[in-house]
Structure formats: structure tokens, C-alpha cells
Design a protein around this motif. Structure first.
Motif, PDB file in Angstrom:
ATOM      1  N   GLU A  53       1.717  20.750 -41.400  1.00  0.00           N
ATOM      2  CA  GLU A  53       2.740  19.780 -41.747  1.00  0.00           C
ATOM      3  C   GLU A  53       3.094  19.879 -43.235  1.00  0.00           C
ATOM      4  N   ASN A  54       4.377  19.769 -43.530  1.00  0.00           N
ATOM      5  CA  ASN A  54       4.868  19.713 -44.910  1.00  0.00           C
ATOM      6  C   ASN A  54       4.414  20.929 -45.720  1.00  0.00           C
ATOM      7  N   GLU A  55       4.443  22.081 -45.073  1.00  0.00           N
ATOM      8  CA  GLU A  55       3.926  23.308 -45.674  1.00  0.00           C
ATOM      9  C   GLU A  55       4.591  23.660 -46.998  1.00  0.00           C
ATOM     10  N   LEU A  56       5.912  23.577 -47.055  1.00  0.00           N
ATOM     11  CA  LEU A  56       6.621  24.029 -48.248  1.00  0.00           C
ATOM     12  C   LEU A  56       6.234  23.209 -49.466  1.00  0.00           C
ATOM     13  N   HIS A  57       6.135  21.901 -49.294  1.00  0.00           N
ATOM     14  CA  HIS A  57       5.749  21.033 -50.409  1.00  0.00           C
ATOM     15  C   HIS A  57       4.315  21.330 -50.841  1.00  0.00           C
ATOM     16  N   ARG A  58       3.416  21.448 -49.878  1.00  0.00           N
ATOM     17  CA  ARG A  58       2.010  21.727 -50.205  1.00  0.00           C
ATOM     18  C   ARG A  58       1.866  23.089 -50.881  1.00  0.00           C
ATOM     19  N   ALA A  59       2.650  24.067 -50.409  1.00  0.00           N
ATOM     20  CA  ALA A  59       2.579  25.403 -51.003  1.00  0.00           C
ATOM     21  C   ALA A  59       3.075  25.389 -52.443  1.00  0.00           C
ATOM     22  N   ALA A  60       4.136  24.650 -52.717  1.00  0.00           N
ATOM     23  CA  ALA A  60       4.670  24.587 -54.079  1.00  0.00           C
ATOM     24  C   ALA A  60       3.667  23.956 -55.035  1.00  0.00           C
TER      25      ALA A  60
END
Length: 370
Positions: A53-60
């Protein structure tokens, strides 16, 4: 001078080197520094190897935290060497691999190179694998050019890197043949995973956990037989996309169902050590039959149980850390990314097409100015 920063698939630490590249002479390491991942960032990086879940935010956010960790290593290097940031032409920053799918046309290393350049005041060369993949290559291994430049000599030898995965560079010496290199399978990634699950420690320090167990020949044979990737001819590369907790759990469940009893955790650890050793030995036997010695870099070189397993699997060939050739084992990968940054700045190709399978030599990476 250049800096190389490496954080590999083991997700244990960032290794950094400050390197001078004198004309017509081997590179010279001026300083070495290392900082461990804290437990939170390590878990965030490992979690990002899977969909969530919410991969892009966590990755950034994880990329920003990694850049800050990188900046700390850069600061340590400059302080150790007593040099100013303005004396460094560029940083080669590998980033943290969270997906590696060259067959699908991409490889993804989390990084925040603009943040790193802004924090350190030094230009950053990043995204070093994707151009090779765009040219039809595996994007890995990329250290083979450095191995050729630093470790190449009259005799045919193999340079083995034991990071999260294992890979080899076959150096033909003065004999016929080209430099080849490829991943051979898992190394520390599975060892660390199993050790953490059963001891709570992030890795098997000194191979102590594996030393408590016995290799199970039947389980070892099952690991090999159930992994068709091992028989794929090079060029090839791998990562946590292929060798992960689900891979291990599935094979252990299959083996337990066949045997009717669970194995002791230490025996599984010992067998995973043997799995790395036998897959490395099989690859060397198939693709470097004339080699005279194996030199080992990466974190696995500090595991005496793994090194002993390699010596047994590869006997009578000598197996020694790259320290014997003048480069400490823990510095080799970081040195490779300083070398790649130097190649980028000089407009030189960083890949070896015979290694990666790319359509031709390519200048690798993207430059983020200071």
C-alpha cells in the motif's frame, strides 16, 4: 578524486571509498567509511521489494533517508582523508535495488541523487544500470570492468562477489577468451533472512549459526533441482525478485512434506551456505575451467563458514579474499561505483557487453551537478 557508494541487496550497510584515478596507473583508495542501516530503514527497504500500500510515497521517503545515510558516509570519507568537497569531481551512488526485471525492460534502484548533490555539494552520478538494460542488457554485473582493470594479470582468475547475491567475473589473463561475468545465485540475502528469523540477528556474524548445523544433502539437492534459473546460460542476473522468503518457504514446505519432519533451523542455515558454495562452484566449473585462483570480495568474505564451504567445493583451487590482491574485500563494490562515476565523467563506457548482453558499450548513469 571520486567517491563510490554501495548499498547492496543485503541491506546491511553503506560502504564508501574516496578514490584517486592517476593516469596510466591503478586506482588508489584514499579513505574507506561504512555506516549501517538502522533497523527501520532496513525494514522499509526490504518491504519495498514487495508490492504494498502507498508504495510510491513510502519509496520516496525511503530514498530520501538513504540519500541522507549516503551523505553521512561522504562526510566521514572527507573527514578521514582531510579533503574538501570541492576536491571531489563526482560521487558514484548505486542506490538500493528494490526491483530488478531486465526481461521486462527495467531495473529500479531507489535513490535521491539530487538531494545527495544538494547536501554534499558534490556532483552525483546515479541510475547506473538502466542504460545497459535499455540496450538489451541485464544491467548487471557492472563491477567486471573494474575487476579487469585492477585484478587482471597474466593468469586466468575468477573474482567472486558475495553480497546479497553472488556473482563472478572470469578474467582470462593472457590466454584466449573474453572477460565474462554473471550472477550465480543467492548468497547473503537468504542467509540473513533465515538467521534473522531464527536468532533475531540481522546477519550470521562469523557464520556462528551455520556452524551449529549440518548440511542436509537431500535438502541441498532439492534447492538445486527446484531452481531452473541456475541452468540458464549467461548473460544473466538475479536478485530478491527471484530469491526471497517465499522462495525459501515454498521449498522448505515441499521438503518437509516429503520427509515428514521439519529440519532444525541451524541445519537449514548450514545447507543454505552449501547452496551458495555449490552454485558458485558449478558456475566456475562450467564457465572458467582453466582458472588458477578465486578471489572473494563483498560481505560474505568475512563469513569463515561460507569461505570454508567455498574452499571445499572448489578444491584444489585457492580461495582468498581480494585483500591478497591489495583491495580489501569490503571495498571492492564501492570502488567499482567510483570507477563507474569516473568513466561517466570521462565519457567512457562502463559496461562490458560480453558480460551484460547489451547491444554495445554504453556510458552509464545520469549526472546531477553540484
Amino acid at each position: 578524486m571520486f567517491i563510490g557508494l554501495m548499498s547492496g541487496t543485503s541491506v546491511d550497510a553503506v560502504d564508501g571509498v574516496l578514490v584517486d584515478f592517476p593516469p596510466a596507473a591503478p586506482p588508489r583508495v584514499l579513505a574507506y567509511a561504512s555506516r549501517e542501516f538502522d533497523a527501520v530503514l532496513r525494514e522499509q527497504m526490504l518491504a519495498l521489494n514487495r508490492a504494498g500500500e502507498n508504495e510510491l510515497h513510502r519509496a520516496a521517503l525511503a530514498a530520501n533517508a538513504l540519500a541522507d545515510l549516503y551523505a553521512g558516509v561522504v562526510s566521514d570519507l572527507l573527514a578521514t582523508a582531510g579533503v574538501e568537497a570541492t576536491a571531489v569531481r563526482a560521487i558514484g551512488a548505486h542506490g538500493q535495488t528494490v526491483r530488478h526485471q531486465p526481461a521486462a525492460g527495467y531495473t529500479l534502484q531507489l535513490n535521491a541523487p539530487a538531494r545527495l548533490a544538494e547536501t554534499t555539494g558534490i556532483a552525483v552520478v546515479a541510475d547506473l544500470r538502466s542504460r545497459d538494460v535499455a540496450a538489451g542488457g541485464q544491467g548487471a554485473p557492472l563491477a567486471c570492468g573494474l575487476h579487469q582493470a585492477v585484478f587482471g594479470g597474466a593468469d586466468p582468475v575468477v573474482v567472486l562477489n558475495l553480497g546479497g547475491m553472488a556473482n563472478i567475473t572470469v578474467l582470462p589473463g593472457r590466454g584466449p577468451g573474453k572477460v565474462i561475468g554473471f550472477d550465480t545465485g543467492p548468497a547473503n540475502a537468504l542467509l540473513d533472512l533465515w538467521c534473522q528469523r531464527h536468532t533475531g540477528a540481522a546477519y550470521d556474524a562469523g557464520g556462528a549459526f551455520a556452524a551449529q548445523g549440518q548440511v542436509d544433502a537431500a535438502l541441498l539437492a532439492h534447492f538445486v533441482a527446484s531452481t531452473p534459473w541456475l541452468a540458464v546460460p549467461p548473460p544473466k542476473s538475479t536478485g530478491r525478485d527471484d530469491f526471497h522468503a517465499e522462495w525459501l518457504d515454498k521449498r522448505l514446505a515441499e521438503f518437509t512434506a516429503r520427509r515428514g519432519a521439519e529440519m532444525a533451523p541451524a541445519d537449514v542455515q548450514a545447507t543454505l551456505v552449501a547452496f551458495t558454495a555449490c552454485t558458485v562452484a558449478d558456475a566456475i566449473g562450467a564457465h572458467a575451467p582453466g582458472t588458477t585462483a578465486i578471489y572473494v570480495g563483498g560481505g560474505g568474505a568475512a563469513n569463515p563458514v561460507l569461505m570454508d564451504a567455498l574452499r571445499q567445493a572448489l578444491q584444489p583451487l585457492p580461495v582468498e579474499p581480494t585483500d591478497a590482491l591489495g583491495v580489501p574485500a569490503q571495498q571492492v563494490e564501492a570502488l567499482a561505483f567510483a570507477w563507474l562515476a569516473h568513466a561517466h565523467v570521462e565519457g567512457l563506457a562502463g559496461n562490458l557487453p560480453d558480460v551484460t548482453g547489451a547491444r554495445g558499450p554504453r556510458v552509464l548513469g545520469a549526472l546531477y551537478p553540484a
